[in-house]
Design an enzyme around this catalytic site. Structure first.
Site, mmCIF file in Angstrom:
data_model
loop_
_atom_site.group_PDB
_atom_site.id
_atom_site.type_symbol
_atom_site.label_atom_id
_atom_site.label_comp_id
_atom_site.label_asym_id
_atom_site.label_seq_id
_atom_site.Cartn_x
_atom_site.Cartn_y
_atom_site.Cartn_z
ATOM 1 N N GLU A 51 0.811 -1.224 0.000
ATOM 2 C CA GLU A 51 0.000 0.000 0.000
ATOM 3 C C GLU A 51 0.842 1.271 0.000
ATOM 4 O O GLU A 51 0.430 2.303 -0.531
ATOM 5 C CB GLU A 51 -0.946 0.015 1.209
ATOM 6 C CG GLU A 51 -2.075 -1.017 1.139
ATOM 7 C CD GLU A 51 -1.691 -2.354 1.751
ATOM 8 O OE1 GLU A 51 -0.492 -2.578 2.014
ATOM 9 O OE2 GLU A 51 -2.605 -3.188 1.963
ATOM 10 N N PHE A 113 -11.267 -6.833 14.169
ATOM 11 C CA PHE A 113 -10.241 -7.349 13.262
ATOM 12 C C PHE A 113 -9.915 -6.298 12.192
ATOM 13 O O PHE A 113 -10.804 -5.736 11.579
ATOM 14 C CB PHE A 113 -10.714 -8.649 12.597
ATOM 15 C CG PHE A 113 -9.741 -9.180 11.588
ATOM 16 C CD1 PHE A 113 -8.475 -9.615 11.986
ATOM 17 C CD2 PHE A 113 -10.054 -9.210 10.235
ATOM 18 C CE1 PHE A 113 -7.561 -10.082 11.057
ATOM 19 C CE2 PHE A 113 -9.145 -9.678 9.301
ATOM 20 C CZ PHE A 113 -7.886 -10.116 9.718
ATOM 21 N N GLN A 114 -8.639 -6.048 12.011
ATOM 22 C CA GLN A 114 -8.139 -5.047 11.056
ATOM 23 C C GLN A 114 -8.746 -3.662 11.294
ATOM 24 O O GLN A 114 -9.027 -2.930 10.342
ATOM 25 C CB GLN A 114 -8.330 -5.507 9.608
ATOM 26 C CG GLN A 114 -7.447 -6.709 9.267
ATOM 27 C CD GLN A 114 -7.345 -6.997 7.782
ATOM 28 O OE1 GLN A 114 -8.281 -6.762 7.022
ATOM 29 N NE2 GLN A 114 -6.196 -7.526 7.356
ATOM 30 N N LYS A 163 -17.239 -0.220 6.327
ATOM 31 C CA LYS A 163 -17.696 -1.170 5.319
ATOM 32 C C LYS A 163 -19.211 -1.113 5.114
ATOM 33 O O LYS A 163 -19.696 -1.208 3.986
ATOM 34 C CB LYS A 163 -17.271 -2.587 5.712
ATOM 35 C CG LYS A 163 -17.484 -3.588 4.591
ATOM 36 C CD LYS A 163 -16.939 -4.953 4.942
ATOM 37 C CE LYS A 163 -17.130 -5.902 3.753
ATOM 38 N NZ LYS A 163 -16.659 -7.258 4.073
ATOM 39 N N MET A 471 24.489 8.439 1.978
ATOM 40 C CA MET A 471 24.463 9.725 2.664
ATOM 41 C C MET A 471 24.787 9.558 4.144
ATOM 42 O O MET A 471 25.502 10.376 4.728
ATOM 43 C CB MET A 471 23.101 10.401 2.481
ATOM 44 C CG MET A 471 23.043 11.825 3.000
ATOM 45 S SD MET A 471 24.268 12.907 2.220
ATOM 46 C CE MET A 471 23.280 13.637 0.911
#
Lengths: 558, 165
Positions: A51, A113-114, A163, A471
């Protein structure tokens, strides 16, 4: 009679109304109804492999095209994986809209959940965000999100969609306009203030223009050029401002600050008037702030009033859109009589001759690789990762146009460049798109090779491979007695084989004489390509102003 | 230097978190913050007392204005406004001290709103210094519990804090 539809369909329909034709995302449980709508919708969805890449790709798309980039992820880990990309866009004022799924409303707050409180998490890194509470809000929220993201000082906006709001039926009615009483950005500068600024400018004997990313966002490059030429004032840009003023122009000083040119830093330190346009006096630009431009009056043109006098005390502030303010400013300046700047121009010219950017040409040098890209494909869009690769890409490519240098400036996100180049190429399919990368940064999102191959997005990843986190190694060399703690990554992977494993073209150059050939092969192949440039291992970015020093206290590391 | 800001915000969930979060992440100190709905039900008003010099106040104001849900920010000059805070103070009393406490309450034009065998709850309204003075005087009797609302503030005269940004 408004049409009845689900929240998910309303979302997709709203995106269509905002003229979204492509989005970047990754599906999951809490966005299933939306993905079902996308299945037979004309909006193209590019499936990434993480993502974070979706957010960076949306960001790259936005920076390259000036349009709003869109990314999507599911709830919980999907949403939190967007966070670095959103923060990157926030720091560089990039308009993106991030859509996240959320657990159903009845489960919010119960550690479902999630579940992650993504509106809470992204509060400090979004321009605004929304948790949709009822499906009927969706059209208005989308309309507002695109408006907020793209106007004023742009920035990311997140919409969190539980949802069950995606499946709820609503009557779809897309609002014609936004009504936000708390959001009214100032576009036109105050005319009196612009007049005052013009008379201040006409009195200046040693003016310098300091241009930032705001010039590019505002589309004010033409006006910037007009101002510079009307005044014969040298122009330095920030990292974000690269491309706003042609690098090869006689008045160009290149970049200023920590790895800026000596002549840009000297000019800023000795000017009597610093005209800042769309820049924010970042610490990488100013160095020791108390010693920054000590003899100068500071003029600051910015669309965000909160930037005025945030870091330095501003003498002449103008809040407004850079393009509009500059246009009006140039008009007043042309009508007036300016002081001669001949002496000043001569002095700046002397610095430019005396302290050019350069490097010792022995072995395969990373700077040479960047210069070679400039020779072979001068019109390419250069995307960068973060670190030495980024600075060399900033210093050694000659940019002529805005939106051709795409880099994570404010947040300094390693791993940004490769996924961002996906969005750039999707937005600008006719341009050669090159990600100037380091071997460290590239490995942070190299999984996106799968995305570019699957979707046939022919970007070129040019890895300046020195086997170090370069760097950080440079700082360890200079400030930590060469104790290379956890910076050697030699032999991590064979990049050619890695590319081939994904079905991309893998090329390698180990000698200066190979460089042009591999670049030409990559460009003409029309395939996603990784080029492994095996460069000198301990090359340093030069010049360098140590952290906390004044910007004219410069180390030469050539 | 203390400043009192009247901040009109959208009366929506999460707005307080946006404002409070802004203060903490930008390193501004809040002395007190109160919030409640206004005469317009869709607008809430916060009164925020913030310490800092003019430069900090300028940044606070500008950063607040950047929040989409913030409609209006006004810096209320103390000499031109009415400032009030309410405190409930639970004081220990016994038969010997009860009347002395009641006398103090009387002088301060405060109220006793609960009477127990061993304690009283005093309700006092006033500006910050009055409440501080009350607290100081009651301390000798034993303060068991103290709660303050934080300050609310309103400009004197016809002038009002309006909703146009």
């Amino acid at each position: 009679m408004p049409e009845k539809m689900t929240g998910a369909k309303a979302l997709v329909e709203s995106l269509r109304r905002e003229k979204v034709d492509v989005m970047f995302g990754y599906p999951g449980g809490a966005v299933l109804p939306i993905y079902d709508e996308l299945y037979d919708c004309e909006i193209e969805h590019i499936l990434v492999r993480h993502e974070q890449a979706a957010a960076h790709a949306a960001d790259g798309y936005a920076r390259a095209t000036g349009r709003v980039g869109v990314c999507m992820a599911t709830s919980g880990p999907g949403a939190t994986n967007l966070v670095t990309g959103i923060a990157t866009a926030y720091m560089d004022s990039v308009p993106i809209v991030a859509l996240t799924g959320q657990v159903p409303r009845s489960l919010i707050g119960y550690d479902a959940f999630q579940e992650a409180n993504i509106t809470g998490i992204t509060l400090p890194i979004t321009k605004h965000n929304y948790l949709v509470r009822e499906a009927k809000e969706i059209p208005r929220v989308v309309k507002e999100a695109f408006h907020i993201a793209s106007t004023g000082r742009p920035g990311p906006v997140l919409i969190d969609l539980p949802k069950d709001t995606q499946t709820e039926m609503i009557e779809f009615d897309y609002p014609a306009e936004v009504k936000l009483r708390g959001y009214k950005p100032t576009f036109a500068g105050n005319e009196q203030q612009i007049k005052k600024a013009a008379s201040e400018i006409l009195r200046a004997e040693r003016p310098v223009i300091y241009a930032g990313g705001g010039v590019i966002i505002s589309g004010a490059s033409t006006e910037l050029l007009e101002l510079a030429e009307a005044l014969l004032a040298p122009v330095t840009t920030t990292l974000m401002g690269i491309g706003s003023f042609p690098t090869a122009h006689p008045l160009s000083l290149g970049m200023l600050g920590m790895h800026g040119t000596r002549y840009a830093n000297y000019a800023v330190q000795e000017c009597d008037l610093l005209i800042s346009v769309g820049a924010r006096f970042d610490d990488r630009v100013t160095g020791k702030i108390a010693a920054f431009a000590p003899g100068a009056k500071i003029m600051h043109i910015d669309v965000d009033p909160a930037e005025i006098s945030k870091n330095v005390r501003v003498d002449v502030p103008i809040v407004g859109d850079a393009k509009r303010v500059l246009k009006s400013l140039v008009k007043y300046i042309r009508a007036g009589q300016r002081k001669s700047t001949t002496e000043w121009n001569k002095k700046v010219e002397t610095w430019k001759k005396e302290f050019p950017l350069g490097y010792k040409k022995d072995g395969l040098k990373p700077q040479f690789v960047v210069e070679s890209f400039c020779d072979v494909c001068p019109d390419a869009i250069i995307v960068t990762e973060v670190g030495q690769n980024q600075m060399w890409a900033a210093q050694f490519f000659k940019y002529t146009k805005p939106r051709t240098f795409i880099s994570s400036g404010g947040l300094g996100t390693m791993g940004y460049g490769f996924p961002a180049s996906i969005g750039v190429k999707v937005g600008k399919p006719d341009s050669v798109v090159v990600d100037i990368a380091g071997d460290g940064s590239f490995q942070m999102n190299s999984q996106e090779l799968a995305t570019v191959v699957q979707n046939d997005i022919p970007v070129i990843a040019a890895i300046l491979n020195n086997g170090f986190l370069g760097m950080v190694r440079q700082w360890q060399e200079l400030f930590f007695e060469r104790r290379y703690s956890s910076t050697c990554i030699e032999g991590s992977v064979d990049f050619v084989k890695l590319a081939e494993a994904y079905g991309a073209l893998g090329l390698r150059a180990t000698k200066p004489e190979d460089v042009k050939d591999v670049i030409e092969e990559a460009v003409s192949s029309g395939r996603p390509t990784v080029i492994d440039f095996v460069v000198e291992r301990e090359e340093n970015v030069s010049p360098m102003v140590p952290a906390g020093a004044a910007i004219n206290e410069i180390m030469n590391l050539e | 230097m203390k400043h009192t800001l009247a901040v009109l915000v959208e009366n929506k969930p999460g707005v307080l978190a946006r404002v409070a979060g802004l203060f903490s992440r930008r390193g501004f100190n809040i002395d007190s913050l109160t919030v409640g709905v206004t005469e317009k039900p869709d607008i809430s008003r916060m009164t925020i007392v913030v310490s800092g010099d003019d430069r900090i106040l300028e940044q606070v104001t500008k950063q607040l204005n950047k929040l989409i849900d913030v409609i209006k920010v006004s810096d209320l000059a103390p000499e031109e406004s009415v400032n009030r805070e309410l405190a409930l103070i639970k004081v220990s009393v016994d038969p010997d001290t009860r009347s002395e406490v009641m006398q103090i309450v009387d002088v301060f034009r405060a109220k006793i709103v609960d009477v127990g065998a061993k304690s009283l709850i005093v309700e006092v309204t006033g500006d910050e210094s009055k409440i501080n003075a009350m607290e100081e005087l009651l301390r000798q009797f034993g303060i068991r519990e103290l709660v303050r609302t934080g300050m609310v503030s309103m400009t004197r005269g016809i002038k009002v804090v309006q909703t146009e940004k």
